[in-house]
Design a protein around this motif. Sequence first.
Motif, PDB file in Angstrom:
ATOM      1  N   LYS A 294      12.113  36.108  49.870  1.00  0.00           N
ATOM      2  CA  LYS A 294      12.543  35.863  51.109  1.00  0.00           C
ATOM      3  C   LYS A 294      11.908  36.917  52.285  1.00  0.00           C
ATOM      4  CE  LYS A 294      16.310  34.336  54.215  1.00  0.00           C
ATOM      5  NZ  LYS A 294      17.714  34.183  54.202  1.00  0.00           N
ATOM      6  N   ARG A 295      12.142  38.008  51.864  1.00  0.00           N
ATOM      7  CA  ARG A 295      11.922  38.956  53.056  1.00  0.00           C
ATOM      8  C   ARG A 295      10.746  39.987  52.474  1.00  0.00           C
ATOM      9  NH1 ARG A 295      16.058  40.121  56.540  1.00  0.00           N
ATOM     10  NH2 ARG A 295      14.634  41.277  57.617  1.00  0.00           N
ATOM     11  N   GLY A 296      10.410  39.881  51.455  1.00  0.00           N
ATOM     12  CA  GLY A 296       8.997  40.707  50.958  1.00  0.00           C
ATOM     13  C   GLY A 296       9.516  41.869  49.964  1.00  0.00           C
ATOM     14  N   ASN A 297       8.593  42.541  49.737  1.00  0.00           N
ATOM     15  CA  ASN A 297       8.719  43.740  48.869  1.00  0.00           C
ATOM     16  C   ASN A 297       9.275  44.995  49.699  1.00  0.00           C
ATOM     17  OD1 ASN A 297       8.447  43.042  45.736  1.00  0.00           O
ATOM     18  ND2 ASN A 297       6.238  42.742  46.401  1.00  0.00           N
ATOM     19  N   ASN A 298       8.329  45.078  50.702  1.00  0.00           N
ATOM     20  CA  ASN A 298       8.405  46.349  51.583  1.00  0.00           C
ATOM     21  C   ASN A 298      10.053  46.448  52.231  1.00  0.00           C
ATOM     22  OD1 ASN A 298       5.954  47.138  51.398  1.00  0.00           O
ATOM     23  ND2 ASN A 298       5.334  45.875  53.238  1.00  0.00           N
ATOM     24  N   PHE A 299      10.664  45.175  52.575  1.00  0.00           N
ATOM     25  CA  PHE A 299      11.935  45.301  53.071  1.00  0.00           C
ATOM     26  C   PHE A 299      13.060  45.603  51.977  1.00  0.00           C
ATOM     27  CE2 PHE A 299      16.007  43.078  54.066  1.00  0.00           C
ATOM     28  CZ  PHE A 299      16.377  43.446  55.259  1.00  0.00           C
ATOM     29  N   ALA A 300      12.630  44.865  50.781  1.00  0.00           N
ATOM     30  CA  ALA A 300      13.755  44.985  49.470  1.00  0.00           C
ATOM     31  C   ALA A 300      13.728  46.450  49.060  1.00  0.00           C
ATOM     32  CB  ALA A 300      13.219  43.940  48.804  1.00  0.00           C
ATOM     33  N   ILE A 301      12.646  47.048  49.203  1.00  0.00           N
ATOM     34  CA  ILE A 301      12.450  48.234  48.343  1.00  0.00           C
ATOM     35  C   ILE A 301      13.074  49.335  49.365  1.00  0.00           C
ATOM     36  CG2 ILE A 301      10.196  49.325  49.401  1.00  0.00           C
ATOM     37  CD1 ILE A 301       9.561  50.261  46.652  1.00  0.00           C
ATOM     38  N   PHE A 302      13.041  49.260  50.749  1.00  0.00           N
ATOM     39  CA  PHE A 302      13.635  49.884  51.701  1.00  0.00           C
ATOM     40  C   PHE A 302      15.218  50.049  51.472  1.00  0.00           C
ATOM     41  CE2 PHE A 302      15.600  50.370  55.886  1.00  0.00           C
ATOM     42  CZ  PHE A 302      15.549  51.800  56.286  1.00  0.00           C
ATOM     43  N   ILE A 303      15.704  48.773  51.504  1.00  0.00           N
ATOM     44  CA  ILE A 303      17.286  48.344  51.385  1.00  0.00           C
ATOM     45  C   ILE A 303      17.639  49.363  49.936  1.00  0.00           C
ATOM     46  CG2 ILE A 303      18.948  46.775  51.143  1.00  0.00           C
ATOM     47  CD1 ILE A 303      17.641  47.323  53.957  1.00  0.00           C
ATOM     48  N   ALA A 304      16.869  48.826  49.016  1.00  0.00           N
ATOM     49  CA  ALA A 304      17.380  49.547  47.696  1.00  0.00           C
ATOM     50  C   ALA A 304      17.431  51.028  47.440  1.00  0.00           C
ATOM     51  CB  ALA A 304      16.531  48.796  46.676  1.00  0.00           C
ATOM     52  N   THR A 305      16.126  51.568  48.199  1.00  0.00           N
ATOM     53  CA  THR A 305      16.243  53.265  48.072  1.00  0.00           C
ATOM     54  C   THR A 305      17.243  53.909  49.095  1.00  0.00           C
ATOM     55  OG1 THR A 305      14.348  53.122  49.483  1.00  0.00           O
ATOM     56  CG2 THR A 305      13.870  52.978  47.127  1.00  0.00           C
ATOM     57  N   ILE A 306      17.435  53.168  49.961  1.00  0.00           N
ATOM     58  CA  ILE A 306      18.593  53.776  50.971  1.00  0.00           C
ATOM     59  C   ILE A 306      19.812  53.678  50.116  1.00  0.00           C
ATOM     60  CG2 ILE A 306      19.953  53.355  52.773  1.00  0.00           C
ATOM     61  CD1 ILE A 306      17.630  54.676  53.782  1.00  0.00           C
ATOM     62  N   GLY A 307      20.250  52.403  49.350  1.00  0.00           N
ATOM     63  CA  GLY A 307      21.525  52.697  48.702  1.00  0.00           C
ATOM     64  C   GLY A 307      21.501  53.710  47.464  1.00  0.00           C
ATOM     65  N   MET A 308      20.072  54.017  46.780  1.00  0.00           N
ATOM     66  CA  MET A 308      20.165  55.019  45.882  1.00  0.00           C
ATOM     67  C   MET A 308      20.323  56.461  46.453  1.00  0.00           C
ATOM     68  SD  MET A 308      19.355  53.603  42.896  1.00  0.00           S
ATOM     69  CE  MET A 308      18.415  54.766  42.089  1.00  0.00           C
ATOM     70  N   ALA A 309      19.995  56.493  47.776  1.00  0.00           N
ATOM     71  CA  ALA A 309      20.520  57.768  48.412  1.00  0.00           C
ATOM     72  C   ALA A 309      21.814  58.404  48.522  1.00  0.00           C
ATOM     73  CB  ALA A 309      19.544  57.957  49.831  1.00  0.00           C
ATOM     74  N   LEU A 310      22.756  57.129  48.626  1.00  0.00           N
ATOM     75  CA  LEU A 310      24.057  57.385  48.596  1.00  0.00           C
ATOM     76  C   LEU A 310      24.748  57.597  47.167  1.00  0.00           C
ATOM     77  CD1 LEU A 310      24.969  53.878  50.682  1.00  0.00           C
ATOM     78  CD2 LEU A 310      25.005  56.270  51.677  1.00  0.00           C
ATOM     79  N   THR A 311      24.161  57.461  46.400  1.00  0.00           N
ATOM     80  CA  THR A 311      24.788  57.620  45.092  1.00  0.00           C
ATOM     81  C   THR A 311      25.240  59.131  44.680  1.00  0.00           C
ATOM     82  OG1 THR A 311      23.623  55.708  44.069  1.00  0.00           O
ATOM     83  CG2 THR A 311      24.373  57.101  42.559  1.00  0.00           C
TER      84      THR A 311
END
Length: 412
Positions: A294-311
């Motif tokens: 729906k939103r493309g790889n660029n958007f998804a990878i940004f959201i996913a890696t931001i979450g990984m920064a929280l871990t």
Amino acid sequence: MINRLQAAFKKNIIIDNNLKFYILNGILFTFMATFSRSYGVKFLYRLGGNEFHVSLFNALPGFVALFSTIPGLLWINHSNNKRRTIGNFFIWSRFIILSFVIITFLPADTQPMAFVLVYGLMNFPDSISVTALQSYSGDIFRPKHRTKAISLRNKFSTLAQLIAFLILGQILGNKYLDNSIVIFRYKIFFIIAFLIGIVEIFTFYKLREVNSTVVKTNINLKETLRKAIANKNYIIFLLCSSAFHFSWQMGWPLFNIYQIDVLGADEKWLMVINIASSLVMFFSYNYWSKLITKRGNNFAIFIATIGMALTPMLFTLCYNLTLMTLMQIVSGFFTAGTTTAILTSLLEASPDEDRIIYVGIHATCTNITLSISPLVSNLVLNNVGIINALIITGLLRFIASTTFILRRKMVR
């Protein structure tokens, strides 16, 4: 007209078969890898290893792959039968698993370093075969099918990982067992992993290429590197991915040290922690696949890696293993998104022509970071302690994740 319809129908059958064997291959690979590697750090501690061994255990595979990936991929590309050559590297890797058993018969004081060295050397065939399979995914699926195929493979592989962790934890996690008995059970799992690995390779041989645009030629490495450097979209992705991988890999030894040394996790607790993460990942892949579509790889990878920064930062709040298990809900969800989005982004940014080298360049860069980041995290750990080291790792991940949103704007 009829011939074209028949050819299209035949190609669709091949794609369906590829999807079936691609998923099955992922399931078997996961069982093999989990039984032979996932508790590698705990096995290292049982052999008498220390924090330095753990850092080297994480860093050496990347150092080995740094010098092997590109030459190995060129060898594969120049071979007459790409699939068979990739399979040979898989076979080589699986036989090295058996050497883990032999290590336990060496003098006790040499076993930790011997295990670290052999584990690192195993990444010579591993890095070549796994990277080649990533590129081969572009050959066996059309672009419109890749995200679905990768997501389904990851999803069912995660389910296999959950089952494997459950088996490992039940058999290895009895704290009343003598250390020598647990080591013996590890050796049994190494042998089982080898046997599963042989069956896994059989499923790989069932995959067939479908993309007629893929032209098999002898690659001019110098010319391909020149074209890669001139490819703005690819280079920006490569820089962003390398920056994030460095910060991602920094956390690996720290997580192991925090869970095992600080919180006292044994094999049974590691089972519980990993199962919690695997469950969340299993149910997350559909979400990430839909988000990418729906939103493309660029958007998804940004959201996913931001979450990984929280871990890593959230880990510092875990003062017992129960909280650590609950924290896997966050970790598993964003890990699923990161692994899916990075591979689909890589294939999207790599042109069909000479794709294997573009994927290999990415693997080489991430192996450079893998060979350095665990040693950096060990240095940080020794100077500021485990809590501050985790916080620093989280901050670095956050900075690296913002590069993906910058990439999104630059590519536009």
